[in-house]
Design a protein around this motif. Sequence first.
Motif, PDB file in Angstrom:
ATOM      1  N   HIS A 182      -6.681   7.340  -0.153  1.00 18.53           N
ATOM      2  CA  HIS A 182      -7.847   6.950  -0.959  1.00 18.53           C
ATOM      3  C   HIS A 182      -8.792   6.038  -0.177  1.00 18.53           C
ATOM      4  CE1 HIS A 182      -7.469   8.893  -4.802  1.00 18.53           C
ATOM      5  NE2 HIS A 182      -6.165   8.647  -4.814  1.00 18.53           N
ATOM      6  N   TYR A 183      -8.231   5.133   0.643  1.00 23.11           N
ATOM      7  CA  TYR A 183      -9.112   4.297   1.477  1.00 23.11           C
ATOM      8  C   TYR A 183      -9.963   5.178   2.379  1.00 23.11           C
ATOM      9  CZ  TYR A 183      -6.800  -0.077   0.156  1.00 23.11           C
ATOM     10  OH  TYR A 183      -6.328  -1.149  -0.536  1.00 23.11           O
ATOM     11  N   THR A 228       0.849  -1.197   0.000  1.00 24.41           N
ATOM     12  CA  THR A 228       0.000   0.000   0.000  1.00 24.41           C
ATOM     13  C   THR A 228       0.883   1.246   0.000  1.00 24.41           C
ATOM     14  OG1 THR A 228      -1.455  -1.310   1.388  1.00 24.41           O
ATOM     15  CG2 THR A 228      -1.948   1.040   1.232  1.00 24.41           C
ATOM     16  N   GLU A 248     -10.822   8.398   1.998  1.00 20.40           N
ATOM     17  CA  GLU A 248     -11.825   9.134   1.216  1.00 20.40           C
ATOM     18  C   GLU A 248     -12.985   8.223   0.820  1.00 20.40           C
ATOM     19  OE1 GLU A 248     -11.107   9.899  -2.898  1.00 20.40           O
ATOM     20  OE2 GLU A 248     -11.974  11.917  -2.797  1.00 20.40           O
ATOM     21  N   HIS A 249     -12.616   6.995   0.451  1.00 20.22           N
ATOM     22  CA  HIS A 249     -13.609   6.036  -0.013  1.00 20.22           C
ATOM     23  C   HIS A 249     -14.682   5.776   1.047  1.00 20.22           C
ATOM     24  CE1 HIS A 249     -15.302   2.619  -2.081  1.00 20.22           C
ATOM     25  NE2 HIS A 249     -15.095   1.868  -1.016  1.00 20.22           N
ATOM     26  N   TRP A 273      -5.619  16.774  -3.721  1.00 21.83           N
ATOM     27  CA  TRP A 273      -4.582  15.803  -4.101  1.00 21.83           C
ATOM     28  C   TRP A 273      -3.330  16.520  -4.594  1.00 21.83           C
ATOM     29  CZ3 TRP A 273      -5.846  11.284  -2.223  1.00 21.83           C
ATOM     30  CH2 TRP A 273      -7.211  11.008  -2.015  1.00 21.83           C
ATOM     31  N   THR A 287     -17.081   8.742   0.922  1.00 25.32           N
ATOM     32  CA  THR A 287     -17.941   8.763  -0.272  1.00 25.32           C
ATOM     33  C   THR A 287     -18.974   7.641  -0.198  1.00 25.32           C
ATOM     34  OG1 THR A 287     -16.279   7.539  -1.524  1.00 25.32           O
ATOM     35  CG2 THR A 287     -16.283   9.920  -1.794  1.00 25.32           C
ATOM     36  N   PRO A 319     -16.639  13.391  -3.399  1.00 24.14           N
ATOM     37  CA  PRO A 319     -15.179  13.171  -3.325  1.00 24.14           C
ATOM     38  C   PRO A 319     -14.454  14.476  -2.997  1.00 24.14           C
ATOM     39  CG  PRO A 319     -16.083  12.297  -5.379  1.00 24.14           C
ATOM     40  CD  PRO A 319     -17.188  13.042  -4.708  1.00 24.14           C
ATOM     41  N   LEU A 349      -0.483   7.330  -0.865  1.00 19.45           N
ATOM     42  CA  LEU A 349      -1.660   7.803  -1.605  1.00 19.45           C
ATOM     43  C   LEU A 349      -2.828   6.815  -1.483  1.00 19.45           C
ATOM     44  CD1 LEU A 349      -2.058  10.366  -3.277  1.00 19.45           C
ATOM     45  CD2 LEU A 349      -1.659   9.000  -5.332  1.00 19.45           C
ATOM     46  N   ASP A 350      -2.518   5.512  -1.580  1.00 17.94           N
ATOM     47  CA  ASP A 350      -3.574   4.490  -1.420  1.00 17.94           C
ATOM     48  C   ASP A 350      -4.243   4.645  -0.057  1.00 17.94           C
ATOM     49  OD1 ASP A 350      -2.779   3.304  -3.813  1.00 17.94           O
ATOM     50  OD2 ASP A 350      -1.493   1.814  -2.815  1.00 17.94           O
ATOM     51  N   LYS A 403      -9.995  18.173  -6.522  1.00 11.62           N
ATOM     52  CA  LYS A 403      -8.725  17.877  -7.207  1.00 11.62           C
ATOM     53  C   LYS A 403      -7.551  18.560  -6.496  1.00 11.62           C
ATOM     54  CE  LYS A 403      -7.106  18.369 -11.986  1.00 11.62           C
ATOM     55  NZ  LYS A 403      -6.587  19.747 -12.041  1.00 11.62           N
TER      56      LYS A 403
END
Length: 623
Positions: free
Chosen positions: A329-330, A322, A332-333, A348, A336, A342, A325-326, A345
């Motif tokens: 993303h987890y 991992t 944020e996921h 990020w 959402t 989300p 960044l991953d 831009k």
Amino acid sequence: MSFSGYRRAPAIAMLVLFAGAMGRTQVAAPTAAEAQAFIEQAERQLLDLGNKASRASWVQENFITDDTEGIAADAQSEYTAAVSDLAEKANRYKDLQLPADTSRKIQLLRLSLSAPAPNNPAERDELTRIAVSMDSDYGKGKVCLPASGEAATSKPNLSGATRAAGSVKCMGLTEVEQIMQTERDPQKLLELWKGWHAIAPPMRPRYARFVELSNKGAKEMGFKDVGAMWRSNYDMPPEQFSAELERLWIQVRPLYLQLHAYVRKRLVQKYGPAVVPPQGMIPAHLLGNMWAQDWSNIYPLVAPPASNTGYDLTQILQARKTSELDMVHYGEHFFTSLGFAPLPKTFWERSLFRKPADRDVVCHPSAWDVDSVEDLRVKICIKIDAEDFTTIHHELGHNFYQRAYNQQPGFYRDSANDGFHEAIGDTIALSVTPDYMKDLGFINKVPGADGDIALLLKKALEKVAFLPFGLMIDEWRWRVFSGEVAPADYNKSWWELRNGYQGVSAPAPRSEADFDPAAKYHVAANVPYARYFLAALYQFQFHRALCRIAGYKGPLHRCSIYGNKAAGARLNAMLEMGKSKPWPDELEVLTGQRDIDPSAMLEYFAPLMKWLEEQNKGEKIGW
Ligand code: X8Z
Ligand code: ZN
């Protein structure tokens, strides 16, 4: 509409006073409409200055140099000056019958600084310079370990991250914390502990001066001292807030005492009674964390013999390769999945996720809302482990909150109280359950109920162990700000509180040549801390409410609201209110309750409490 406040320059103020006394200056009587226009203008002015100060601080914390410190201090000074000036002008309306929103906003204006400054430019500049310099010094702090095994030293002024110079290796805090997670040799742990605490003594004289100056600012603003000002930010009188904390602590303390006794017993088994006194306090360097505020890293040392968590998130993340960044993303996921949009831009593009190798940054995790609308960012020197998986959810909780209230007027673009802000991401992280791990494809099989004690113990090492720490930091600062603790007793009183609340002891002799409080970020950076104690309780209360909204029926510690849009919508209904209403009104929107209720936390840990009491039969409880 015209405003007739005082000018700052003393000569002009005297002139006006004199003219007034002569009866030649007629100032129109204040009106409610004027007060309303005044506060709306103040809102616009502070949003603008606040955004400038925020941008300057972002650069200072990401690129610590003398110049960025200067720029940040100037911007903060300008913002602080504007708040002091506006608060003074607002006094003109204090005897008027005002619309509820107008008087609420005037009160929020008075409370908006954590370091109020004296109304005098030289002292104000001195205050902001000291504040920024302590924040930077903390960020630059290094532990330098001699390869020869001599005592560790700290070199706060070395630039760059990790550097090897001859036989000395210097490390930043992120690296030191990482080692302390798994190092079990008491001698090595002690070196790291002492090395880090050595960054603080140079801050001591500045801190004492900081207390003097900010107290002067608080008094000019009409508060007894800075501590009283902080305690006034909870929609109740400051004395009532102190009593409220006491009430809450009494309810959760028995659970802490059981955990403390159990962990001590297991540490005696590991290190022997000469290192850990079987009936006494636990030495602070043995708990897997620099400040002994989160004990989850020593889970392997205290794990129950007959129960297994079934998975190790750190191992899973590392085995899956991992990336930083991953990890984000987890996080944020999850949001959402609840129905939140989300992240933009620019989040990020502008955030900091990795510790830079070639410059000093303040690595303590933080979430930013630079333009108070949608310029959301985080700054986290991410480690690929379970701890930072939670931290990312914590920080994103701040960001999703910030965006949810961005339609509110300026003074209401904040959380219901600061404990709410700290609780949102943690509430989400409570839904990181075995079921959720399976949903992510991290595990194939969800552990059965026989894994519950292990899971709960691990969580208690994080959440329950934190409680007394969350209280004692501001207990100390309130005493310092009130003058009850003088600079000559700073370190002594710090350890009295750590001993009394946490039952942890200093692992090395301490004296007033030390300044251990400033080895904690929030003291060096002047961030109030009672918020985290509140958040520790709110998050379970929020979690319980959201699980009920989601229709969940089982034990609280197995509930995940992942993907539940009804829970997400209800959470958002509270978040988007910002600070527009007293916090009990907002708490009610989410939970139906108007009081902080520790029973949710106690319910969550009830099976563990029972188990701990059995394990601790015959043990001394307390120290
Ligand atoms: O400071 C934090 C967050 C940023 S608001 C990472 N926390 C406290 C700490 O680290 O001392 C979260 C838990 C308590
Ligand atoms: Zn936070």
